[in-house]
Scaffold this motif. Structure first.
Motif, mmCIF file in Angstrom:
data_model
loop_
_atom_site.group_PDB
_atom_site.id
_atom_site.type_symbol
_atom_site.label_atom_id
_atom_site.label_comp_id
_atom_site.label_asym_id
_atom_site.label_seq_id
_atom_site.Cartn_x
_atom_site.Cartn_y
_atom_site.Cartn_z
ATOM 1 N N HIS B 74 0.807 -1.372 0.378
ATOM 2 C CA HIS B 74 -0.151 0.015 -0.153
ATOM 3 C C HIS B 74 0.962 1.113 -0.205
ATOM 4 N N ILE B 121 -9.242 1.760 -0.198
ATOM 5 C CA ILE B 121 -8.775 3.293 0.575
ATOM 6 C C ILE B 121 -8.110 2.867 2.106
ATOM 7 N N ILE B 143 -3.551 9.183 -4.173
ATOM 8 C CA ILE B 143 -3.858 7.814 -3.479
ATOM 9 C C ILE B 143 -3.896 6.988 -5.389
ATOM 10 N N ALA B 151 -4.728 0.129 -3.543
ATOM 11 C CA ALA B 151 -4.949 1.261 -3.078
ATOM 12 C C ALA B 151 -3.024 1.364 -2.561
ATOM 13 N N LEU B 153 -0.658 4.473 -1.076
ATOM 14 C CA LEU B 153 -1.293 5.670 -0.393
ATOM 15 C C LEU B 153 0.583 6.551 -1.072
ATOM 16 N N LEU B 201 -11.596 10.444 4.669
ATOM 17 C CA LEU B 201 -11.768 9.364 3.608
ATOM 18 C C LEU B 201 -12.865 9.805 3.716
#
Lengths: 246, 468
Positions: B74, B121, B143, B151, B153, B201
């Motif tokens: 991620h 996410i 993202i 996802a 970051l 989010l």
């Protein structure tokens, strides 16, 4: 180079041996001892003898306020500390007393400064306990990294771009990068008498190439050390402290 | 600080500089390569001007400290850092594809699509939080997605790491973040609450489902602070076809007090993947903003009293685990059932934020795969849900802390493992098969789960009475 940073041994031989063993296992190349070899604990002569051997083979040993007090009977100290110093003095050999009296207050190497307490007045033994006192110490030197002891609690301070001081409570066994464009002050925990609630012996490892410091603990037989304090007839408070870490 | 002039074709610390692929306000991104290394790489170079805001430097330093310590799918893989004494840079894995930013042209998107996106996410946030890091700048342009849908970051320039000195902490008077997505506590200077990322989010999901930013894009501190007392227009007011469960989730993310949001990113992801299990509160049905007097009252309070200050131990996520209990309703003796319940109860008592997912795996017949849709299959499904609820009744858990799932599968162990992987389960609780003959023939489900699970597994068994 990997430096082993140790401080405030306070005549606790069992704790010292545990830390030295851990330093060996961690492939420490040189030992920096930030003072207070004696005071409070039951094994002053054994600890100083061990330090003399280590110093002869390359360890750097600095003076702390308890080491100084051995040669200066009027030193300003609290009752328990003074009682322990008075107990210690006749139990040290001439050679040990001589060794303690000759220790330097500070040592500068490249961009690092080693000192027992506040670097702005090394012989006054002020404590670095908060961002204000850390600021005073950091303002007094241009060293990129200052390492001290004296407080018995591990701490890290950073002098920032805007001349402020940030406090960081280090977690154990985490390598913390010391960004070269900042200035840092690392307070190393105590080997022989921790006061941060964790009775295990405190120390740190500095990797000068990677510019990373890692705070560490070495568990040791604190019950046995406390028994030795009692057997020596030192104040009970000093035995309990080893068990609780306060 | 010496500056090297970068151009395509030049070399820096063994990296061959390729094309300039992004020219941003804070940093430039160059495609780079290394002889004998096929990895697609990016070099991030900060834009630093003498006498300017020192935040740009500090933020790049923080990113240099945090990125090498991050692991997993991620985040982009970190490759190298360049020294500030010569040329500061970060070399990292280059990801294919775009950020979420171009999607802004297509808004609003259907709530179900946004929920799927949000769950992905939230998974990434859960992985980041588990490593002690709060992102603090979650937004569409930070993202990306891997080809398998994970996802990723990017940009850790404002992030906070639990175990590293936070150079951004007391350095600057203004809060740093991106105005539309910044949590109220972040506006107030709090940088160590992982739930700030859940707020961001929530803003993103609100924006994607309605096409409107919940708090606009204020440019001044005064405007930023408005979110402390003025609640956003409920999403369903803007888009009437948004389902109540979606509004419930999004408005919970946008709670001013962090303690009222989901206790972890993993629990948020779980809600987004299980809409029918979301407990609806007043948030779900809300169609107007809070009244004038309620807002006025909040406005009169000192701002610091409106937010939750995180406790030191709250920064740890271990206190909000997802616990999954797998119940084999066909082979559950009253003794084992009771023992499982007591074990679950002990775990839940110790972690008041924990959540329990009750699973039953309905074994599919290999030959008659399609029969699950018929009347009998549906009945079976309902019966099993009833069975799970009956088992859980004795736990006396409030709604919202417990969910029920009947899964259909050929291989029960693999299904439980999949569930645990997909839902970031922290602890699986299951019974051992009682009948040893059955175990011999069918193999041990708990044995396989315990061996392969991505988390802790407790296998509950009644003490065997030894024969005299």
């Amino acid at each position: 180079m990997r430096l082993g940073l140790i401080s405030d041994i306070h005549a606790n031989q069992l704790a010292l041996e545990a830390v030295l063993a851990r330093c060996g296992a961690l492939r420490v190349e040189q030992l920096i001892v930030l003072g207070d070899l004696v005071g409070y604990g039951p094994d002053p002569e054994a600890v100083v003898q061990r330090m003399m051997v280590l110093a002869a083979s390359g360890a750097l040993v600095l003076m702390g306020n308890h080491d100084e007090a051995i040669g200066r009977p009027t030193a300003n100290m609290n009752d328990v500390a003074l009682a322990a110093i008075n107990w210690t003095r006749p139990r040290l050999s001439d050679a040990s007393r001589q060794f303690l009296s000759q220790l330097p207050l500070t040592h500068r190497r490249d961009d690092m400064l080693f000192v027992h307490a506040d670097a702005s007045a090394p012989g006054r033994w002020n404590y670095v306990t908060d961002t204000a006192s850390a600021h005073a110490s950091l303002a007094a030197t241009d060293a990129q990294l200052t390492v001290c002891g004296h407080v018995h609690q591990p701490q890290l301070y950073c002098y920032t771009a805007t001349a402020k001081v940030i406090h960081h409570q280090p977690s154990m066994d985490i390598a913390i990068p010391l960004a070269p464009q900042r200035r840092w002050l690392a307070v190393i925990g105590a080997v022989g008498q921790p006061r941060d609630g964790n009775p295990s012996a405190g120390f740190a490892v500095l990797d000068t190439a990677a510019r990373e410091i890692t705070f560490k603990r070495a568990p040791y037989d604190a019950e046995a050390a406390a028994e030795r304090v009692r057997a020596a007839g030192l104040p009970e408070r000093l035995a309990v402290r080893l068990l609780t870490g306060h | 600080m010496a500056k090297t002039r970068l151009e395509s074709g030049s070399t820096l610390d063994g990296f061959i500089i390729g094309d300039l692929v992004h020219r941003g306000g804070m940093a430039h991104l160059w495609q780079v390569s290394r002889p004998g290394d096929a990895t697609q790489m990016l070099m991030k170079i900060p834009v630093l001007h003498e006498g300017e805001d020192p935040a740009a430097i500090v933020s790049f330093e923080m990113e240099q400290m945090i990125m090498p310590r991050l692991k997993g799918p991620h985040v982009p893989r970190h490759i190298a850092n360049g020294d500030f004494a010569t040329q500061p840079y970060i070399v990292m894995e280059r990801l294919d594809g775009e950020t979420l930013l171009p999607q802004l042209d297509a808004l609003p998107l259907p709530a179900e699509t946004v929920a799927r996106l949000g769950a992905k996410i939230a998974d990434a946030l859960a992985a980041l939080h588990a490593q002690g890091v709060v992102h603090l700048d979650l937004k569409p342009s930070n993202i990306m997605f891997r080809p398998n849908g994970d996802a990723v970051l990017i940009d850790f320039g404002l992030a906070h790491h639990r175990d590293l000195p936070d150079l951004m902490q007391e350095e600057f008077r203004l809060p740093y973040g991106t105005a539309p997505y910044m949590a109220p506590e972040q506006v107030m200077g709090v940088r160590n609450d992982y739930r700030s990322d859940l707020f961001a989010l929530g803003c993103l999901m609100y924006f994607f489902a309605t096409g409107t930013r919940p708090f606009g894009d204020p440019q001044k501190l005064k405007g930023l602070k408005q979110r402390l007392w003025q609640d956003p227009v409920p999403p369903r007011k803007l888009q009437p076809d948004i389902p109540p469960w979606f509004q419930e989730i999004v408005l919970r993310c946008l709670e001013v007090r962090a303690g009222r949001r989901h206790p972890s990113a993993a629990q948020l992801a779980h809600d987004l993947r299980n809409p029918d299990q979301v407990t609806l509160t007043a948030r779900a049905g809300k169609l107007t903003q809070d009244g004038f007097f309620a807002v006025l009252k909040r406005k009169g309070e000192p701002p610091s009293s409106l937010i939750d200050k995180p406790q030191a131990d709250e920064a740890e996520l271990s206190d909000a685990p997802i616990v999954a209990v797998a119940l084999n309703l066909d082979d559950l003796t009253p003794e084992l059932s009771d023992k499982l319940r007591r074990t679950a109860s002990r775990i839940l008592e110790r972690s008041p934020q924990a959540r329990l997912a009750c699973l039953n795996v309905q074994k599919l017949n290999r030959i008659a795969m399609d029969s699950s849709l018929d009347e009998e299959g549906n009945n079976k499904h309902v019966q099993r849900l009833v069975g799970l609820k009956d088992w859980a009744q004795g736990l006396k858990l409030e709604q919202g802390r417990i969910t029920f799932h009947v899964l259909e599968a050929i291989d029960p162990a693999e299904t439980i493992l999949d569930y645990a992987r997909q839902n970031n389960v922290d602890h699986i609780l299951m019974g051992a098969r009682e009948n040893s003959t059955m175990r011999k023939i069918l193999g041990s489900v708990s044995g396989k789960v315990a061996a392969e699970a991505p988390c802790s597994v407790t296998v509950v068994r009644n003490r065997q009475l030894t024969e005299e």
